[in-house]
Design a protein around this motif. Structure first.
Motif: not given
Length: 331
Positions: A82-83, A99-102, A113-115
């Motif tokens: 999570v970044l 937020e970026v979840m990989v 991706r959120h936002g």
């Protein structure tokens, strides 16, 4: 929704089946990988991806609900990172985060991706123009995303440093330092630094693990060992960012303390001036009050030069007090 879905083999994007299961099977058979990008997917939209790639339900829950702190989780079949990308809004001088979840696993990468901040389209296009990097597989995608996010941190830190310099100039300006809005602006800026810190601080541990420094240097599964130097470089940049954020936080606290001290000094100056003028006003008030009693046996009341003498005494005392207060800096 699914923003993009690509199959990569030998550093090149290739055409493949639209079905996710078939695409993953083909990528594994030919030594490639699948990269799927999603933006704020619903639970129903994400169910198909979860089933096809065998994602862990806890990680899936985090990816759907968002509002997670930066972290790195290792599961049996995948890696979950999570970044929190940060964007500086020039119009409002504010910091906003997304937020970026990989999800990283055997021959696949899933990004959620959120936002609106930090879209991954530019990262994908850059990697597709660098076949040598893309040839390293899913690890290259994870590195490129982390590098892009941290590079934006450096840009935001520079913008915040500029804003802080403007605040310092305003606080120590003789004209604007006492403005009522200054304290509000300093507090708002401190909130922006806190928002920035929430994104950069917790990311240090995940990048340390990816760089091979954490947990006695144990390797992280699904990560190419040859990629460690690249993650070390990203970790170095993040360290610079965190040091900059800590410096900003200390400086803005010092600026707020300096502003409050200035306000206190100015209030003391105002009180001294008010006290000096009140003392000067008390002298004629006292004398006029004494002679306003109108007793018959006050000798000065019937003296020819009584009134001019009293006025002269008042004026002399006023001049004497004014010079004393001026000499001491009260006026």
């Amino acid at each position: 929704m699914i923003v993009d879905c690509g199959i990569y083999r030998d550093g090149q994007r290739t055409e493949g089946p639209a079905d996710l299961s078939d695409a993953l099977a083909e990528a594994r058979a030919r030594g490639g990988f699948v990269w799927i990008g999603l933006h704020e997917p619903s639970e129903q939209e994400f169910d198909l991806v979860t089933q096809e790639f065998g994602l862990h339900p806890l990680a899936v829950e985090d990816a759907l609900k968002a509002h997670q702190r930066p972290k790195l989780e290792v599961y049996d079949d995948s890696l979950f990172l999570v970044l929190k990308p940060v964007v500086y809004e020039q119009e409002s001088d504010r910091v906003s985060s997304g937020e970026v979840m990989v999800f990283l696993g055997d021959s696949f990468v899933v990004t959620v991706r959120h936002g609106e901040g930090s879209p991954l389209k530019a990262v994908r296009e850059r990697l597709e123009h660098e076949p040598e990097m893309l040839h390293k597989g899913p690890t290259a995608v994870l590195y490129a995303i982390a590098d892009n996010v941290v590079d934006h941190y450096l840009e935001v830190a520079t913008e915040l440093q500029t804003d802080l310099e403007e605040l310092e100039a305003e606080v120590f300006s003789p004209d604007l330092g006492g403005s009522r809005n200054t304290a509000s602006r300093i507090y708002t800026f401190k909130r922006q630094v806190l928002e920035f810190r929430r994104a950069t601080g917790p990311l240090a541990l995940p990048l340390t693990r990816l760089a091979g420094f954490g947990q006695s240097g144990l390797s992280v599964p699904f990560i190419n060992e040859k990629a460690r130097p690249f993650f070390r470089d990203v970790n170095d940049h993040l360290t610079r960012v965190n040091e900059s954020v800590e410096g900003l936080d200390r400086l803005v606290s010092d600026v707020l303390s300096a502003h409050l001290a200035q306000m206190s000094v100015r209030q003391n100056d105002d009180m001294r001036k008010i006290s000096a003028w009140a003392a000067m006003a008390a002298i004629p008030t006292m004398i006029a009050g004494i002679y306003g009693m109108n007793f018959d046996h006050m000798p000065e009341l019937h003296w020819l030069w009584g009134y001019p003498a009293v006025i002269a005494v008042m004026a002399a005392l006023e001049v004497l007090l004014y010079r004393q207060f001026k000499k001491r800096g009260w006026l």
